[in-house]
Motif scaffolding. Structure first.
Motif: not given
Length: 222
Positions: A28-49, A54-58
């Protein structure tokens, strides 16, 4: 090859799906714009970014063109939800499941290419996660934090076998409490009852035992 999943938006709804998919051993790749939420899922998801969906290039740089199933669980920002869904559709993502805020939002999502639209107030994250993992899981009802009832459609691994041959209770700790076949329902089926393709099995057990049963006899190969 193993299926790749992505969850966009790590609020209560998206987070519960991310946790359940990860618990089931999915990538699972997990993404969010909130840094705290992403940090919370770094140990849960395969990748958390941290990323703006809405950024197509990203999204392109994160490899979303190669994701098999994306769950768009963005909170109250309907505009971001719609734009993200459009981008994913242009990428050719195989399946897109999107959280809708209301019926109007749902209609727009369906018109722009969402494969499945869900309402968090109506559909629990855990139930949806199990349907994502296997199309044979028709319903998933939590009885408590640890026990559930699940409706499973019999596939090739279950068809043409009797309950005694499968020995589900001994091997997995689950109980088949009923079998639905068309309009008929057989409550407390006998051990010599033979399962036919597309029968609906109603199974009760602990979440751990149901998960083991699904992995062995229900889920499609990744």
């Amino acid at each position: 090859m193993k299926k790749l999943y992505a969850v966009i938006g790590l609020g209560r709804f998206g987070g519960s799906i991310c946790k359940e998919l990860s618990k089931e051993g999915k990538e699972v790749l997990a993404i969010d714009m909130d840094e705290d939420k992403v940090n919370e899922y770094k140990e849960i998801a395969t990748h958390a970014v941290i990323a703006d969906s809405t950024d197509e290039l990203a999204l392109k740089e994160l490899g979303f063109r190669n994701i098999d199933h994306v769950i768009v669980a963005i909170g109250d920002n309907i505009h971001a939800s719609i734009l993200t869904t459009l981008i994913l559709g242009e990428f050719g993502v195989r399946k897109i499941t999107v959280k809708a805020q209301n019926n109007y939002h749902e209609k727009i999502l369906e018109k722009i290419g969402a494969d499945e639209v869900v309402h968090p107030e109506r559909d629990m994250g855990r139930r949806i996660a199990h349907s994502i993992i296997s199309s044979n899981v028709l319903d998933y009802l939590e009885l408590s934090d640890e026990y559930s009832v699940v409706e499973i459609k019999a596939g090739e691994k279950l068809s043409d076998k009797t309950l005694i041959e499968l020995d589900i209770r001994k091997k997995f700790g689950c109980n088949v409490v009923a079998i639905k076949r068309g309009k008929d329902i057989n409550v407390s089926p006998m051990p010599n009852e033979q399962i036919i393709m597309n029968d609906i099995l109603i199974i009760i057990g602990s979440d751990k035992d149901i998960s083991r049963f699904q992995k062995a006899l229900v889920n499609e190969e990744d």
